[in-house]
Design a protein around this motif. Structure first.
Motif, mmCIF file in Angstrom:
data_model
loop_
_atom_site.group_PDB
_atom_site.id
_atom_site.type_symbol
_atom_site.label_atom_id
_atom_site.label_comp_id
_atom_site.label_asym_id
_atom_site.label_seq_id
_atom_site.Cartn_x
_atom_site.Cartn_y
_atom_site.Cartn_z
ATOM 1 N N UNK A 163 0.832 -1.203 0.000
ATOM 2 C CA UNK A 163 0.000 0.000 0.000
ATOM 3 C C UNK A 163 0.861 1.246 0.000
ATOM 4 N N UNK A 164 1.877 1.242 0.822
ATOM 5 C CA UNK A 164 2.779 2.389 0.904
ATOM 6 C C UNK A 164 3.480 2.630 -0.426
ATOM 7 N N UNK A 165 3.937 1.561 -1.042
ATOM 8 C CA UNK A 165 4.649 1.679 -2.320
ATOM 9 C C UNK A 165 3.745 2.256 -3.399
ATOM 10 N N UNK A 166 2.521 1.760 -3.491
ATOM 11 C CA UNK A 166 1.638 2.217 -4.550
ATOM 12 C C UNK A 166 1.077 3.611 -4.280
ATOM 13 N N UNK A 167 0.903 3.986 -3.020
ATOM 14 C CA UNK A 167 0.505 5.362 -2.715
ATOM 15 C C UNK A 167 1.625 6.320 -3.115
ATOM 16 N N UNK A 168 2.859 5.934 -2.859
ATOM 17 C CA UNK A 168 3.975 6.818 -3.193
ATOM 18 C C UNK A 168 4.169 6.939 -4.705
ATOM 19 N N UNK A 174 4.947 10.270 -6.955
ATOM 20 C CA UNK A 174 6.118 10.275 -7.836
ATOM 21 C C UNK A 174 5.712 10.667 -9.254
ATOM 22 N N UNK A 175 4.637 10.075 -9.753
ATOM 23 C CA UNK A 175 4.167 10.406 -11.094
ATOM 24 C C UNK A 175 3.825 11.890 -11.194
ATOM 25 N N UNK A 176 3.067 12.393 -10.231
ATOM 26 C CA UNK A 176 2.656 13.800 -10.266
ATOM 27 C C UNK A 176 3.859 14.731 -10.190
ATOM 28 N N UNK A 177 4.801 14.419 -9.319
ATOM 29 C CA UNK A 177 5.968 15.275 -9.154
ATOM 30 C C UNK A 177 6.859 15.302 -10.380
ATOM 31 N N UNK A 191 6.585 10.694 -19.029
ATOM 32 C CA UNK A 191 5.625 9.589 -18.960
ATOM 33 C C UNK A 191 6.230 8.281 -19.453
ATOM 34 N N UNK A 192 7.028 8.353 -20.510
ATOM 35 C CA UNK A 192 7.679 7.148 -21.022
ATOM 36 C C UNK A 192 8.608 6.549 -19.976
ATOM 37 N N UNK A 193 9.420 7.391 -19.360
ATOM 38 C CA UNK A 193 10.326 6.904 -18.320
ATOM 39 C C UNK A 193 9.589 6.358 -17.110
ATOM 40 N N UNK A 194 8.508 7.021 -16.707
ATOM 41 C CA UNK A 194 7.745 6.554 -15.544
ATOM 42 C C UNK A 194 7.037 5.231 -15.816
ATOM 43 N N UNK A 195 6.496 5.076 -17.007
ATOM 44 C CA UNK A 195 5.831 3.816 -17.343
ATOM 45 C C UNK A 195 6.851 2.681 -17.413
#
Length: 92
Positions: free
Chosen positions: A34-39, A43-46, A77-81
């Motif tokens: 849960x912690x990992x996926x909330x973060x 991370x994506x937004x930042x 977005x490419x790097x994050x995905x």
């Protein structure tokens, strides 16, 4: 939820507060996931916001609005995905 009784204020226990209490049925592994996926959301937004900002500043400098902003956002977005796929593969 809050119930008031004269000057005393008491708080009702809701389902969401029970979920994260000790002994609630969530294992340590579940809490870590849960912690990992909330973060990941933060991370994506930042990262996208940061890349959009620098792309916009580059567009202002070079006079190419909106092309560099779009290119920076697509790059982010490419790097994050890619990173998300790597993280999901490492879970198994």
């Amino acid at each position: 939820m809050v119930e008031t009784d004269d000057d005393n204020v008491t708080y009702k226990k809701t389902r969401s507060t029970k979920m994260f209490k000790a002994g609630s049925g969530l294992t340590e592994y579940d809490r870590r996931m849960l912690s990992k996926f909330f973060s990941l959301g933060f991370e994506f937004a930042g990262v996208v916001s940061l890349f959009a900002f620098f792309g916009y500043k580059a567009d202002q400098y070079f006079g190419t609005l909106p092309w560099l902003t779009v290119a920076f956002i697509v790059t982010a977005l490419t790097g994050l995905i890619y990173q998300l796929i790597k993280d999901l593969d490492n879970l198994n």
